[in-house]
Design a protein around this motif. Structure first.
Motif, PDB file in Angstrom:
ATOM      1  N   PHE A   1     -29.147  25.646  70.961  1.00  0.00           N
ATOM      2  CA  PHE A   1     -27.948  24.932  70.517  1.00  0.00           C
ATOM      3  C   PHE A   1     -27.606  23.909  71.582  1.00  0.00           C
ATOM      4  O   PHE A   1     -27.517  24.236  72.769  1.00  0.00           O
ATOM      5  CB  PHE A   1     -26.777  25.891  70.308  1.00  0.00           C
ATOM      6  CG  PHE A   1     -25.485  25.183  69.977  1.00  0.00           C
ATOM      7  CD1 PHE A   1     -25.346  24.500  68.784  1.00  0.00           C
ATOM      8  CD2 PHE A   1     -24.417  25.187  70.868  1.00  0.00           C
ATOM      9  CE1 PHE A   1     -24.171  23.828  68.470  1.00  0.00           C
ATOM     10  CE2 PHE A   1     -23.237  24.527  70.569  1.00  0.00           C
ATOM     11  CZ  PHE A   1     -23.113  23.853  69.356  1.00  0.00           C
TER      12      PHE A   1
ATOM     13  N   SER B   1     -27.457  33.280  66.670  1.00  0.00           N
ATOM     14  CA  SER B   1     -27.891  33.824  67.954  1.00  0.00           C
ATOM     15  C   SER B   1     -27.797  35.343  68.000  1.00  0.00           C
ATOM     16  O   SER B   1     -28.454  35.986  68.808  1.00  0.00           O
ATOM     17  CB  SER B   1     -27.056  33.225  69.091  1.00  0.00           C
ATOM     18  OG  SER B   1     -25.759  33.805  69.144  1.00  0.00           O
TER      19      SER B   1
ATOM     20  N   ALA C   1     -24.188  28.454  64.959  1.00  0.00           N
ATOM     21  CA  ALA C   1     -25.183  28.765  65.986  1.00  0.00           C
ATOM     22  C   ALA C   1     -24.926  30.138  66.597  1.00  0.00           C
ATOM     23  O   ALA C   1     -25.861  30.892  66.883  1.00  0.00           O
ATOM     24  CB  ALA C   1     -25.164  27.690  67.068  1.00  0.00           C
TER      25      ALA C   1
ATOM     26  N   LEU D   1     -32.924  31.007  65.465  1.00  0.00           N
ATOM     27  CA  LEU D   1     -32.334  29.984  66.340  1.00  0.00           C
ATOM     28  C   LEU D   1     -33.214  29.801  67.572  1.00  0.00           C
ATOM     29  O   LEU D   1     -33.611  30.770  68.211  1.00  0.00           O
ATOM     30  CB  LEU D   1     -30.933  30.413  66.780  1.00  0.00           C
ATOM     31  CG  LEU D   1     -30.274  29.530  67.844  1.00  0.00           C
ATOM     32  CD1 LEU D   1     -29.810  28.219  67.231  1.00  0.00           C
ATOM     33  CD2 LEU D   1     -29.104  30.248  68.496  1.00  0.00           C
TER      34      LEU D   1
ATOM     35  N   ARG E   1     -20.387  25.275  66.024  1.00  0.00           N
ATOM     36  CA  ARG E   1     -20.705  26.246  67.083  1.00  0.00           C
ATOM     37  C   ARG E   1     -20.829  27.647  66.498  1.00  0.00           C
ATOM     38  O   ARG E   1     -21.682  28.436  66.897  1.00  0.00           O
ATOM     39  CB  ARG E   1     -19.612  26.255  68.144  1.00  0.00           C
ATOM     40  CG  ARG E   1     -19.514  25.026  69.018  1.00  0.00           C
ATOM     41  CD  ARG E   1     -18.650  25.333  70.222  1.00  0.00           C
ATOM     42  NE  ARG E   1     -18.203  24.136  70.901  1.00  0.00           N
ATOM     43  CZ  ARG E   1     -16.933  23.739  70.972  1.00  0.00           C
ATOM     44  NH1 ARG E   1     -15.995  24.460  70.381  1.00  0.00           N
ATOM     45  NH2 ARG E   1     -16.615  22.639  71.614  1.00  0.00           N
TER      46      ARG E   1
ATOM     47  N   ILE F   1     -28.244  22.077  66.203  1.00  0.00           N
ATOM     48  CA  ILE F   1     -28.805  23.426  66.150  1.00  0.00           C
ATOM     49  C   ILE F   1     -30.297  23.284  65.896  1.00  0.00           C
ATOM     50  O   ILE F   1     -30.711  22.705  64.887  1.00  0.00           O
ATOM     51  CB  ILE F   1     -28.162  24.261  65.031  1.00  0.00           C
ATOM     52  CG1 ILE F   1     -26.662  24.400  65.252  1.00  0.00           C
ATOM     53  CG2 ILE F   1     -28.819  25.630  64.947  1.00  0.00           C
ATOM     54  CD1 ILE F   1     -25.929  25.018  64.063  1.00  0.00           C
TER      55      ILE F   1
END
Length: 584
Positions: free
Chosen positions: A77, A64, A60, A74, A57, A86
């Protein structure tokens, strides 16, 4: 190909690019738009591991935060009971590691160009408060437009945050080894280590154990003397043991780099460096997954990042990992598969948002024509580009007639040229669409007849086709560049810009057979197989591709067809008003 029961909805997987301890990266196509994406999947066995799921996480979340043309973007997700993924921008590029593995060292100007592009990406990340912490050759991609992009934010963190040592040993700053708070200067150190390697052919410090490497990075003198004199000051500054003595930001280091590069290698250092870099990367790019799939516009970040497993192994070439603190990106577990985080834009469509209503639903796709031999004929297995979904059916038909014409013409050429049709040769072809907007579709065709009945160069051709999507007509070089169809002065002015990108000429430094013949208006007339001119144009997102038949320039036959990529900004002043409109 799949090692999972779950795939991100809306994508078709095309090619597995790599795997590591955390997961795998695949190249995929977005079904609604036809665009390509790189999808990084967390292995299913890690979904129940809170630390590894939090680290995934976190990657990602870091991506972001950053919006930069120099960093893989990105898109989405996804996390749910069946998996986590991702979805990233797919980049047509090869890693700097691969380039160095093939060539050993780069020319100083090329190494400086890679460093500058990387620093610009790091600067954008730093402005967003993100420190990469794992800058290394495998995480720098070199693209066909000479650009470099930074990938793999798997161990990135927020500036000022401390923790256990994380990174790749040959490039880790002294403060990284101690677990001190990460700062932009940490990335500056790693980027300088990679620059040193690119320009000298070796890493700045070589140890037999991780402990020995740590000691060298923390205490050994900076080996700037091994580099060319014009860049020694940059290396000394960038690799200073005390982070306070390094440039405090990547943006600050870019300014120092520019000054040193101009002083040492002249005001045109960057153009020469990028041109040589593109030549070095060209052969590798031709073998990249997207090129082999005929996409030609993107290659996935995972191909270069290699997904080295964080927290597994301490080999000198491996990434040092540690348990990462979770970054909250949602409340609790996510039920079902959803897109979360900052900018959840889906991959860009195959064509840009149309300016006219009739093209609202236009799609661009690759089709394959396969014909088995029947009697005294030949096999066909070749790609061509096709558009669909346009409201103006007549316009769509005109465009498709242009798009399939190269394959039709080549098939007719082979049929007419066969002295012995019983030999049963095969026609193969690859199509790549490069620039795709509401106004222009630029396609490259590589066509070949596998037959001894065609001479050295008669059995294949490379052809660029640029179609105006509002009229269905081909776009010629004379439409784009003012005067080149009838003025030698205009053509010479254009060639001077092309030669800036390839100062050694059109054959990788090999001299022509006698005096080099300059480009002339006659080079836009029919010349080779299918009447392709000696000078062709193709269009990429931010650059013109000049395709040159070197035989017409006086070079040996072995030089063949060459391409030179020139940024639009370098030739915009030579364009016609229509050319600027088409490519704006």
């Amino acid at each position: 190909m799949l090692t999972r029961d779950w795939v991100v909805p809306g994508y078709t997987e095309l090619h597995r690019l790599g795997a590591g301890g955390f997961g795998e990266v695949v190249l995929a196509r977005h079904e609604a738009s036809g665009a390509f994406a790189a999808i990084k999947y967390l292995f299913g066995q890690h979904l129940g591991d809170p630390e590894r799921l939090a680290a995934f996480r976190r990657e990602a979340e870091m991506l972001s935060r950053v919006r930069s043309p120099h960093i893989a973007r990105l898109h989405e997700f996804h996390e749910g009971p069946h998996g986590a993924a991702i979805v990233m921008e797919a980049i047509h590029g090869v890693s700097l590691r691969e380039v160095l593995g093939r060539d050993g060292v780069l020319a100083p100007e090329s190494a400086l160009a890679v460093l500058k592009g990387s620093l610009l990406g790091l600067a954008d990340a730093h402005r967003a408060g993100v420190v990469h912490r794992d800058y290394k050759p495998a995480n720098v991609l070199v693209g066909p437009g000479r650009e470099s992009k930074l990938v793999d934010f798997g161990v990135a963190t927020l500036a000022g945050r401390a923790g256990l040592p994380v990174g790749t040993p040959p490039y880790m700053a002294p403060e990284q080894w101690r677990g001190a708070p990460a700062s932009p200067a940490t990335d500056v150190y790693a980027a300088t280590c990679v620059f040193f390697q690119a320009i000298t052919g070796r890493q700045p410090y070589v140890g037999t154990t991780t402990g020995e490497l740590q000691d060298l990075h923390e205490h050994a003198p900076v080996p700037a003397h091994a580099a060319p004199a014009p860049v020694r000051g940059l290396i000394t500054r960038g690799m200073a043991k005390d982070s306070g003595q390094r440039p405090s930001t990547a943006a600050e280091f870019v300014a120092e780099l520019e000054a040193a590069a101009v002083a040492g290698y002249g005001p045109d250092w960057e153009q020469r460096g990028l041109g040589r870099l593109a030549q070095r990367a060209g052969a590798l790019l031709a073998l990249s997954p997207l090129a082999l799939l005929g996409a030609g516009t993107a290659a996935a970040p995972g191909a270069a990042s290699g997904l080295a497993a964080a927290g597994t192994g301490m080999g000198l070439g491996a990434k040092i990992g540690a348990a990462l603190v979770a970054v909250a990106v949602g409340a609790g577990a996510v039920a079902g598969t959803v897109a979360v985080l900052g900018h959840t834009d889906t991959p860009p469509p195959v064509v840009a948002a149309p300016a006219v209503e009739q093209q609202t639903a236009m799609q661009v796709s690759l089709e394959t024509r396969r014909e088995a031999a029947t009697g005294p004929a030949f096999h066909v297995d070749a790609q061509y580009v096709h558009v669909s979904g346009m409201r103006d059916q007549a316009l769509q038909d005109r465009i498709n007639a242009q798009l399939v014409k190269p394959l039709d013409d080549f098939t007719g050429y082979v049929r007419a040229g066969l002295a012995d049709p019983t030999e049963d040769p095969a026609i193969t072809g690859r199509a790549e669409f490069h620039r795709r907007t509401d106004r222009v579709l630029s396609v490259r065709y590589d066509l070949m007849a596998a037959s001894s009945q065609f001479g050295n160069h008669g059995g294949y051709t490379t052809l660029w086709l640029d179609v105006d999507l509002r009229t269905g007509e081909p776009i010629t070089p004379g439409d784009v560049f003012a005067g080149i169809a009838d003025s030698q002065a205009a053509m010479s002015a254009l060639e001077s810009r092309i030669l800036r990108m390839t100062p050694g000429g059109y054959c990788d430094g090999s001299p022509p057979l006698g005096e080099r013949v300059p480009l002339a208006p006659r080079d836009l007339r029919p010349w080779g197989v299918l009447g392709t001119p000696a000078l062709q144009l193709g269009f990429r997102e931010d650059a013109v591709v000049f395709g040159v038949s070197t035989e017409a320039r006086g070079y040996p036959m072995a030089c063949g067809y060459q391409e030179v990529v020139v940024a639009y900004s370098d030739v915009a002043d030579l364009m016609t008003p229509l050319g600027r409109e088409l490519l704006s």
